[in-house]
Design a protein around this motif. Structure first.
Motif, mmCIF file in Angstrom:
data_model
loop_
_atom_site.group_PDB
_atom_site.id
_atom_site.type_symbol
_atom_site.label_atom_id
_atom_site.label_comp_id
_atom_site.label_asym_id
_atom_site.label_seq_id
_atom_site.Cartn_x
_atom_site.Cartn_y
_atom_site.Cartn_z
ATOM 1 N N ARG B 209 -75.398 -69.836 -54.675
ATOM 2 C CA ARG B 209 -74.536 -70.884 -54.380
ATOM 3 C C ARG B 209 -73.270 -70.249 -54.616
ATOM 4 O O ARG B 209 -73.007 -69.483 -55.507
ATOM 5 N N VAL B 210 -72.073 -70.728 -53.913
ATOM 6 C CA VAL B 210 -70.935 -70.431 -54.119
ATOM 7 C C VAL B 210 -70.119 -71.563 -54.702
ATOM 8 O O VAL B 210 -70.085 -72.674 -54.230
ATOM 9 N N VAL B 211 -69.392 -71.327 -55.680
ATOM 10 C CA VAL B 211 -68.466 -72.391 -56.374
ATOM 11 C C VAL B 211 -66.948 -71.942 -56.016
ATOM 12 O O VAL B 211 -66.601 -70.810 -56.275
ATOM 13 N N LEU B 212 -66.445 -72.424 -55.056
ATOM 14 C CA LEU B 212 -64.992 -72.216 -54.628
ATOM 15 C C LEU B 212 -63.988 -72.713 -55.346
ATOM 16 O O LEU B 212 -64.083 -74.134 -55.325
ATOM 17 N N MET B 213 -63.066 -72.274 -56.169
ATOM 18 C CA MET B 213 -62.221 -72.761 -57.008
ATOM 19 C C MET B 213 -60.775 -72.392 -56.223
ATOM 20 O O MET B 213 -60.495 -71.490 -55.750
ATOM 21 N N ASN B 214 -59.887 -73.438 -56.610
ATOM 22 C CA ASN B 214 -58.407 -73.205 -56.323
ATOM 23 C C ASN B 214 -57.691 -74.029 -57.345
ATOM 24 O O ASN B 214 -57.882 -75.229 -57.487
ATOM 25 N N LYS B 215 -56.534 -73.260 -57.876
ATOM 26 C CA LYS B 215 -55.602 -74.138 -58.865
ATOM 27 C C LYS B 215 -56.390 -75.097 -59.724
ATOM 28 O O LYS B 215 -56.055 -76.018 -59.920
ATOM 29 N N GLY B 216 -57.344 -74.348 -60.305
ATOM 30 C CA GLY B 216 -57.672 -75.007 -61.656
ATOM 31 C C GLY B 216 -58.950 -76.286 -61.164
ATOM 32 O O GLY B 216 -59.409 -77.318 -61.991
ATOM 33 N N GLN B 217 -59.309 -76.264 -59.742
ATOM 34 C CA GLN B 217 -60.290 -77.286 -59.368
ATOM 35 C C GLN B 217 -61.320 -76.617 -58.242
ATOM 36 O O GLN B 217 -60.721 -75.578 -57.892
ATOM 37 N N ILE B 218 -62.291 -77.557 -58.288
ATOM 38 C CA ILE B 218 -63.267 -76.994 -57.451
ATOM 39 C C ILE B 218 -63.229 -77.388 -55.913
ATOM 40 O O ILE B 218 -62.931 -78.550 -55.832
ATOM 41 N N GLU B 219 -62.947 -76.682 -55.179
ATOM 42 C CA GLU B 219 -62.859 -76.958 -53.579
ATOM 43 C C GLU B 219 -64.025 -77.201 -52.930
ATOM 44 O O GLU B 219 -64.101 -78.123 -52.250
ATOM 45 N N GLN B 220 -65.170 -76.422 -53.010
ATOM 46 C CA GLN B 220 -66.732 -76.449 -52.376
ATOM 47 C C GLN B 220 -67.679 -75.914 -53.454
ATOM 48 O O GLN B 220 -67.381 -74.677 -53.725
ATOM 49 N N VAL B 221 -68.701 -76.465 -53.335
ATOM 50 C CA VAL B 221 -69.975 -75.875 -53.827
ATOM 51 C C VAL B 221 -70.957 -75.897 -52.759
ATOM 52 O O VAL B 221 -71.184 -77.016 -52.237
ATOM 53 N N ALA B 222 -71.374 -74.994 -52.268
ATOM 54 C CA ALA B 222 -72.323 -74.829 -51.144
ATOM 55 C C ALA B 222 -73.067 -73.387 -51.132
ATOM 56 O O ALA B 222 -72.653 -72.362 -51.939
ATOM 57 N N SER B 223 -74.207 -73.246 -50.334
ATOM 58 C CA SER B 223 -74.630 -71.953 -49.952
ATOM 59 C C SER B 223 -73.528 -71.088 -49.261
ATOM 60 O O SER B 223 -72.920 -71.585 -48.688
ATOM 61 N N PRO B 224 -73.737 -69.801 -49.211
ATOM 62 C CA PRO B 224 -72.845 -68.755 -48.742
ATOM 63 C C PRO B 224 -72.657 -69.271 -47.152
ATOM 64 O O PRO B 224 -71.709 -69.111 -46.490
ATOM 65 N N GLU B 225 -73.730 -69.471 -46.511
ATOM 66 C CA GLU B 225 -73.868 -69.638 -45.247
ATOM 67 C C GLU B 225 -73.160 -71.040 -44.847
ATOM 68 O O GLU B 225 -72.287 -71.312 -43.942
ATOM 69 N N GLU B 226 -73.660 -72.043 -45.737
ATOM 70 C CA GLU B 226 -72.800 -73.283 -45.542
ATOM 71 C C GLU B 226 -71.137 -73.055 -45.757
ATOM 72 O O GLU B 226 -70.469 -73.873 -44.875
ATOM 73 N N ILE B 227 -70.883 -72.495 -46.582
ATOM 74 C CA ILE B 227 -69.334 -72.352 -47.027
ATOM 75 C C ILE B 227 -68.812 -71.904 -45.754
ATOM 76 O O ILE B 227 -67.704 -71.966 -45.563
ATOM 77 N N TYR B 228 -69.489 -70.858 -45.159
ATOM 78 C CA TYR B 228 -69.062 -70.045 -43.718
ATOM 79 C C TYR B 228 -68.936 -71.011 -42.719
ATOM 80 O O TYR B 228 -67.916 -71.225 -42.175
ATOM 81 N N GLN B 229 -70.246 -71.608 -42.627
ATOM 82 C CA GLN B 229 -70.204 -72.466 -41.237
ATOM 83 C C GLN B 229 -69.504 -73.930 -41.488
ATOM 84 O O GLN B 229 -69.125 -74.462 -40.460
ATOM 85 N N ARG B 230 -69.589 -74.528 -42.622
ATOM 86 C CA ARG B 230 -68.940 -75.656 -42.699
ATOM 87 C C ARG B 230 -67.975 -75.731 -44.035
ATOM 88 O O ARG B 230 -68.248 -76.563 -44.993
#
Ligand code: ADP
Ligand code: MG
Lengths: 291, 356
Positions: B209-230
């Motif tokens: 699972r990837v937790v993508l962060m930006n400026k102190g907030q979470i942008e997205q939490v998803a599997s690597p495939e999902e974060i790439y595809q959606r």
């Protein structure tokens, strides 16, 4: 060819330093050794070869043994205490506390003051009757003291001043060393479950060992070298109770003008310092981790 | 190792962290499942390390709660939380040997000497450290130091392991090797891993699972495939994938998208674009870069920059006009005002229509 030129170059660069070092350190030391085998020239009588006569006198001189013993007490009392106090102060000042800069400066003050000035300040503390100690003691109902004036306590009075002065100086070295220890090391130890004391004993203290070595060599040398305050505080008295080896050398040389005997005492001092410095180096070296 | 540590779940609830005026984390909530490999990904300064250190207990929270294995550990010290950690600098104790470094925690915990030795042997074998046990860290290469740090982290078999950019000091080849090694270790031992990195390749290849962060907030939490595809936000769309996804204004599709809000952006990955004589996107070539198997073409489309990765070697002259097409399922729609992905069926249909 090129290598020879390199060598010459290196020696030329070293030359000025060597000249001064030899002229002002090594030559005088050798001259002193040489003079210790002669009698003191007096008036029209020139110095005569005396062999080991001066050393005979030394062995039979009760004052020499007295000041040597004083010096041993002085060293044993001031070195560990000033180092421990320095370390405790450094650990304390290194923490994130408000007004840290001010506290650091306050601890450092004794170091920037000349020893003579320090001694004068302590004179004011020690003065019987109206010194600070007696004023506070008097207010609390204690009797008058005469710390520097009595043979039992004069040396300790001098030692306290030395510790006060040295601890601030050594603290600076410990503080600098503490700041080179990465915080991540301490954090890693905390994550691994180590408490404050374990971190100090197993991480901080070992990493400070090079500094401890340096500081302790300095402390040993200083315990034989720092006598300025004795001039102000006690003049070596009463009855040599607070006299140290170097102070005695000064007295023999410039009060009694027995320069040959002073040279002999100096040789003994030099030998002591050499043995101590070398011994310390080898003793510690195995335990020190250098980064 | 014989006994696999069982991972524990981590939960951050409305965590906020401020330093004076700097807001490092703002209302951050995150669930890390037990036994998962979770990568915290984001650009430098987005608060990844702060998040990790808050889980570790090395920083306190300004507000919010931290739970590990269902226990509220917000006020616990790092040692009480049952975590181990690998630091970016490795943080090996320089005056201790490799063996002493690895068993440091066991010794502090008062584990008997025999047990320590047994576990040390297991870890040394697992990480191929046996020949170096009596060396000091300074006498090891970067990769070996990294392994010692791993060894120290896994020997206590704690349920959670935290790593802060552990590979950033290694060269590229070693990094690939260690990536696989860490992944293998985590699978074998079963602990919960929170792995901080700014490198999307690391996050995508290693994590469940990837937790993508930006400026102190979470942008997205998803599997690597999902974060790439959606990708869930325009930021996620541009952060994941190299070269980054194109975000085109509606005008790039000409008249076809007239009337949609100006805040709409159509996302197209450079590798999804193909050359096609009747494609809906018309763009002028600005430059081209030969990548070996492909050519990366820089274009201008209705005033917006556009990157296209075209197969083969193409010789293109600046100013030339290209027509590009894309299959509808390769299109993404975002609203930059709401910072969100759009799943608008009617919009999707309109975009699909352009393609015909
Ligand atoms: N000890 C600190 N004091 C003040 N600000 C800090 C401190 N640590 C981090 N910050 C700030 O918090 C933000 C996030 O930092 P960090 O978590 O280290 O980012 P990342 O690891 O994602 O690069 C940055 O803006 C940084 O300046
Ligand atoms: Mg960081």
């Amino acid at each position: 060819m090129l290598r020879t030129r390199g060598w010459i170059h290196a020696w030329l660069l070293l030359l000025p330093g060597f000249v001064f070092l030899i002229a002002f350190t090594h030559l005088p030391a050798l001259t002193t050794l040489w003079s210790s085998f002669f009698t003191t020239p007096r008036g029209r009588r020139p110095a005569k070869w005396a062999g080991l006569e001066n050393y005979d006198t030394l062995i039979g001189d009760p004052i020499f043994w007295k000041v040597l013993w004083n010096n041993a007490i002085y060293a044993a009392g001031t070195i560990p205490l000033s180092i421990i106090i320095a370390l405790v102060m450094a650990l304390w000042v290194n923490r994130q506390l408000a007004g840290r800069g001010f506290v650091r400066m306050a601890y450092f003050t004794p170091t920037v003051l000349p020893m003579i000035a320090v001694a004068n300040i302590w004179m004011f503390f020690y003065t019987p009757g109206f010194g600070l100690i007696d004023q506070i003691g008097g207010a609390l109902g204690f009797g008058q003291t005469n710390i520097l004036g009595s043979a039992n306590s004069a040396l300790f009075g001098v030692m306290v001043v030395t510790i006060w002065k040295e601890a601030g100086f050594f603290m600076i070295f410990y503080l600098a060393a503490l700041q080179t220890i990465p915080t991540s090391l301490i954090e890693a130890a905390r994550v691994e479950g180590a408490g404050g004391w374990t971190i100090f004993r197993r991480i901080t203290l070992p990493l400070l060992m090079p500094t401890t070595l340096f500081v302790s060599i300095n402390a040993v040398v200083n315990s034989f070298r720092m006598v300025d305050h004795i001039f102000i505080l006690t003049g070596g008295g009463p009855d040599n109770a607070s006299s140290l080896l170097l102070f005695y050398i000064y007295e023999v040389a410039f009060r009694f003008w027995d320069t040959a005997y002073a040279a002999t005492l100096t040789v003994v001092l030099l030998v002591f310092l050499m043995i101590l410095a070398i011994g310390q180096f080898f003793l510690f070296d195995r335990k020190v981790h250098y980064r | 190792m014989t006994v696999a540590a069982n991972g524990q779940a981590i939960s951050l609830q409305h965590v906020r962290k401020v330093w004076g005026q700097t807001v490092s984390l703002e209302d951050l909530s995150l669930e890390v499942p037990a036994g998962s490999f979770t990568a915290v990904l984001g650009p430098s300064g987005c608060g990844k390390s702060t998040t990790l250190r808050i889980i570790a207990g090395l920083e306190s929270v300004s507000a919010g709660k931290v739970l590990i294995g269902g226990r509220d550990v917000t006020e616990y010290s790092p040692a009480q939380r049952g975590i181990s950690m690998v630091f970016q600098s490795y943080a090996l104790f320089p005056h201790l040997t490799v063996a002493e470094n690895i068993v440091f925690g066991l010794k502090v915990a008062g584990v008997p000497r025999q047990e320590r030795q047994r576990r040390l042997n297991e870890v040394a074998e697992l990480l191929e450290l046996a020949p170096y046990l009596n060396r000091k860290p300074a006498a090891l290469s970067g990769g070996q130091q990294q392994r010692v740090a791993l060894g120290r982290a896994v020997i206590s078999q704690r349920p959670v392991c935290l790593m802060d950019e552990p590979l950033s000091n290694l060269d590229a080849r070693l990094r690939d090797e260690m990536r696989r090694e860490i992944r293998r270790l985590q699978r074998a031992l079963g602990f919960t891993m929170v792995y901080v990195t700014h490198d999307q390749t690391e996050a995508i290849t290693m994590a469940d699972r990837v937790v993508l962060m930006n400026k102190g907030q979470i942008e997205q939490v998803a599997s690597p495939e999902e974060i790439y595809q959606r990708p869930a936000t325009p930021f996620a769309a541009r952060f994941i994938g190299t070269p980054p996804m194109n975000l085109l204004p509606p005008a790039a599709f000409g008249e076809a998208l007239r009337g949609v809000p100006e805040t709409l952006r159509i996302g197209v990955r450079p590798e999804a674009l193909t050359e096609s004589a009747d494609g809906p996107i018309t763009a002028q070539v600005k430059g081209a870069e030969f990548l070996g198997a492909d050519t990366l073409v820089e274009l201008n489309c209705a005033g917006a920059d556009l990157l296209a990765k075209l197969p083969g070697t193409r010789s293109l002259t600046p100013g030339e006009t290209l027509r590009l097409a894309v299959t509808p399922d390769q299109l993404h729609a975002f609203d930059i005002a709401q910072n969100s992905r759009l799943e608008d069926e009617s919009l999707a249909a309109r975009i699909r229509d352009i393609q015909r």
